[in-house]
Each structure stands twice: as C-alpha cells, then as structure tokens.
Design an enzyme around this catalytic site. Structure first.
Site, mmCIF file in Angstrom:
data_model
loop_
_atom_site.group_PDB
_atom_site.id
_atom_site.type_symbol
_atom_site.label_atom_id
_atom_site.label_comp_id
_atom_site.label_asym_id
_atom_site.label_seq_id
_atom_site.Cartn_x
_atom_site.Cartn_y
_atom_site.Cartn_z
ATOM 1 N N GLY A 14 1.040 -1.757 -0.184
ATOM 2 C CA GLY A 14 -0.437 0.141 0.375
ATOM 3 C C GLY A 14 0.949 1.150 0.282
ATOM 4 N NE ARG A 85 2.471 -15.941 -3.434
ATOM 5 C CZ ARG A 85 2.615 -15.539 -2.162
ATOM 6 N NH1 ARG A 85 3.491 -16.630 -1.627
ATOM 7 N NH2 ARG A 85 2.766 -14.883 -1.134
ATOM 8 C CG ASP A 122 5.448 -8.517 8.153
ATOM 9 O OD1 ASP A 122 6.893 -8.677 8.527
ATOM 10 O OD2 ASP A 122 4.679 -9.408 8.093
ATOM 11 C CB THR A 144 3.380 -0.078 7.545
ATOM 12 O OG1 THR A 144 1.862 0.108 8.808
ATOM 13 C CG2 THR A 144 4.040 -0.144 8.982
ATOM 14 C CG ASP A 146 -1.126 -0.264 9.701
ATOM 15 O OD1 ASP A 146 -2.340 0.698 9.294
ATOM 16 O OD2 ASP A 146 -2.309 -1.128 8.725
ATOM 17 C CG ASP A 148 1.651 -3.701 11.046
ATOM 18 O OD1 ASP A 148 3.224 -2.928 10.083
ATOM 19 O OD2 ASP A 148 0.969 -3.814 10.723
ATOM 20 N NE ARG A 190 -5.386 -5.647 6.060
ATOM 21 C CZ ARG A 190 -6.430 -5.573 5.706
ATOM 22 N NH1 ARG A 190 -6.177 -7.081 5.440
ATOM 23 N NH2 ARG A 190 -7.217 -5.238 4.726
HETATM 24 O O1 F6P Z 1 -0.957 -0.934 4.781
HETATM 25 C C1 F6P Z 1 -2.120 -1.513 5.749
HETATM 26 C C2 F6P Z 1 -3.285 -0.636 5.063
HETATM 27 O O2 F6P Z 1 -3.426 0.763 5.878
HETATM 28 C C3 F6P Z 1 -4.608 -1.725 6.125
HETATM 29 O O3 F6P Z 1 -4.123 -0.783 7.484
HETATM 30 C C4 F6P Z 1 -5.548 -1.767 5.630
HETATM 31 O O4 F6P Z 1 -6.373 -2.340 5.664
HETATM 32 C C5 F6P Z 1 -4.663 -1.821 3.782
HETATM 33 O O5 F6P Z 1 -3.834 -0.893 4.133
HETATM 34 C C6 F6P Z 1 -5.561 -1.516 2.580
HETATM 35 O O6 F6P Z 1 -4.775 -1.443 1.899
HETATM 36 P P1 F6P Z 1 -5.798 -1.996 0.551
HETATM 37 O O7 F6P Z 1 -7.076 -1.400 0.163
HETATM 38 O O8 F6P Z 1 -5.009 -0.780 -0.529
HETATM 39 O O9 F6P Z 1 -5.166 -2.776 -0.127
#
Ligand code: F6P
Length: 366
Positions: A14, A85, A122, A144, A146, A148, A190
């Site tokens: 992301g 993959r 990650d 990230t 997040d 995390d 998440r």
């Molecule tokens: O980068 C992680 C995150 O921000 C999560 O908190 C969220 O669930 C996810 O990305 C959503 O990303 P996408 O919709 O781009 O797959």
C-alpha cells in the site's frame, strides 16, 4: 563486487505518505555522495517482471524535483507484484501465479541495475529477504501507516495518518455535540490499533476499540450512559478496522470488487449495531478508509522519510546487503531484514499509552 553504479528503487504494498521523500533522499545521496545513478521500477516489481516493455523511470534531477511534499509514490506501487507468485493473465482472462524470481537477476542485468532499495511493509520486506537469499543485492526501507513493523520505533506515514484521523475526530466532535449523537469512526489498522489509539488519544475519544483489547458492547453502552449522566450528550467511539468483540474475530464483509470474497470491513458498523437500542442517542458511523493514506506527508514523515532514504543509499554504498534501515530512539540505524519480518509490533494492553488513555477517561470497552 565493487560499489554499485546504478540503484533500482522499488515501492511495494500500500502507498504511504513519505515514500516520495524516501525516493528523493536515496537519489540525492546516491548521486551527490557516491556518484551512482538511480532508476525507479514501476508498480512494485511489475516494471521488471511484467510481459510488456520494462516500466522504468530514470530518477535524475528533474524527476525528483518538487516531490518532497507529494503523497503517494511517483514510481507507483501494487499489492500484487510478488516475484515468487507473480499474477499472469491467460488469454481466456483467468489469472494464475508464476514464480518469476529467476527472471529478476536477468532483467536487472539487462538494465544495468546492480542493487535494489526495496521500500515496503512486512510483506514487501519478506520478498526482500527472499531476494537477498537468492544473492540479489538488496537493502530495505520500512513503510506502513499502521506502524506495525517490529524493530523500528516508528515508520513514516503513521504520523500523517494519525493527523488525518485526529482532524476527522475533531470535526466529528462538533457535529456530535450539536446533534446529541454517538459517532463511531472506523480507522485503519488491520492487525494493530496504533492509529486508533494515537489519534483517539489526540482527538479526545471517549472509547477506543483496538484488536489487542477485545471489547464488550455492554461496556461501551455503560461508558456512553455515564457520560450522559454527567450531561455529556454525545460520545466519540474510535474503532480500528481490526477491532473484535471478546470471543469473536475481526469484522469481514463480502467484497463485491473481489468476486464477493470476504475482506476486512464493517467493524464500526458492527459495534454501532451492537450498541444501538441500548443508548438514548442517535448513532452515525463514519469510515475514513483510504483518505488516511492520501495527501501530503506531515513534517515528521518528510523528515523520517528523508533520513531513511539517506541511510538506505549509504547502506548500498557500503554494500551492506540484507540490511533494513530503522529508527531506534532518535537515531537511524539498521538491522537484518530477516529480524524485521513476521513479527508484528502490537499495542501493549498494559503499556504506558493505554494506561495514559485510561487515566484520561478513555474506555477500551473491556
Ligand atoms: O497499509 C496497511 C493498510 O493501511 C491497512 O490498515 C488496511 O487494511 C490496508 O492497508 C488497506 O489497503 P488496500 O485497500 O490498499 O489493500
């Protein structure tokens, strides 16, 4: 191997505010301090492993001019470019996965790319580690919103996301108070609740629900009623998208955009429904979604991204393959990418931040 002359930069997973400051600092340091050149590989590894012509962006002076304040990534990113993959579309439209990792060294050589700076979370760092094991010279930069990723104290993007959430909470406050409503706001996170906790604390939330502390709807009802008893006829409930009730799991919804397969979503709506009927306030639900990942990086994220990018270019120049830059305290340092993957940094339910939140009257619904 002598010091690489040409670096390839990949942004994977992301997007995240702060990626462009990283790219800019890698390029500036590589060019000015070490006489290297840099090229951006478009959309994760797709730019090199796709079937069409290579997607490469020459990262020279003009290419990186004016990008420090820009959100997103100028070289593009994807969640679907895993070299081991790799999704390939057959003529009949079906998609199958192919291991294209063996193609990567060949393509890198064809384009004179001698080392990779891989920027990602990650999952992307796990790919970086696999490429490192194959002998491809890589260094990592953690990313990230997040927050995390273990090993690094924080990642760029987190501060910007928290600021956006905080502003949203501020705005919901005034409308909640005007209408006597319970406002539920769902934020990203998440697996972990850092954004909900940090933005909730900064925005003066009444309840914060995070995956690390399963909630009971009765506790949320009680908190809202206690506030009403004190004349506070509105409440703000911040819900991490991965929040779950005691004995339950995260909220999943059928995703109409991926063939109806369930994906994470609906956490705030679920709690709101559990609480509705037990409180004497109108309820509204706001889902912030990708707004949290968009727009200009904050001051903190521009600085952290720049420091990470500078340090990553140095790692390349020093040929410290398999290392990832990280922040420890106030210093930028590095660690093995292998140490950074597979272990998420979760909120400690007994930690200082949670204790502080509780002490200031915030309920975690437990
Ligand atoms: O980068 C992680 C995150 O921000 C999560 O908190 C969220 O669930 C996810 O990305 C959503 O990303 P996408 O919709 O781009 O797959």
């Amino acid at each position: 191997m002598t010091r690489p002359k040409r670096i390839g930069i990949v942004t994977g997973g992301g997007d995240c505010p702060g990626l462009n400051p990283v790219i800019r600092a890698v390029v500036k340091t590589a060019v000015q301090d070490y006489g290297m050149s840099a090229v951006g590989i478009e959309d994760g590894f797709n730019g090199l492993l796709g079937d069409g012509p290579a997607g490469l962006i020459e990262l020279d002076g003009p290419a990186i001019r004016g990008i420090l304040h820009q959100g997103g990534t100028i070289i593009g990113t994807t969640n679907n470019g895993h070299p081991f993959r790799f999704p390939v579309r057959a003529p009949d439209g079906s998609v199958h996965m192919e291991d294209r990792s063996a193609l990567l060294p060949q393509r890198l050589q064809e384009h004179g790319i001698e080392a990779l700076v891989i920027v990602g979370g990650d999952g992307t760092m796990a790919i970086a580690q696999q490429l490192h094991s194959l002998g491809i010279p890589v260094v990592g930069v953690p990313k990230t919103i997040d927050n995390d990723l273990s090993v690094t104290d924080t990642t760029f993007g987190f501060d910007t996301a928290c600021n956006i959430c905080m502003e949203a909470i501020d705005r919901l406050h005034t409308t909640a108070a005007s209408h006597d409503r319970a406002m539920f706001i769902e934020v990203m996170g998440r697996h972990v609740g850092w954004i909900a906790l940090s933005a909730g604390l900064a925005g003066g939330a009444d309840v914060i629900l995070i995956p690390e502390i399963p909630y009971r709807a009765e506790q949320i009802v009680e908190k809202i009623q206690q506030r009403q008893a004190r004349g506070r006829n509105f409440s703000i409930i911040v819900v991490a998208e991965g929040a779950m009730p005691v004995g339950g799991g995260p909220s999943m919804l059928p995703n109409p955009f991926s063939g109806g397969r369930p994906s994470l979503g609906g956490a705030a709506q679920r709690v709101a429904l559990e609480v509705a009927g037990h409180i004497d306030l109108e309820i509204r639900v706001t889902v912030l979604g990708h707004v949290q990942r968009g727009g200009s990086p904050s001051h903190l994220d521009r600085v952290l991204g720049t420091r990470f990018g500078h340090a990553a270019a140095r790692l390349v120049a020093e040929e410290r393959w398999g290392q990832m830059v990280c922040l420890r305290g106030t210093e930028i340092t590095s660690c093995a990418i292998s140490d950074a993957i597979g272990q998420l940094k979760a909120v400690d339910p007994l930690g200082q931040l949670v204790q502080t939140a509780r002490a200031t009257g915030i309920s975690f619904g437990d």
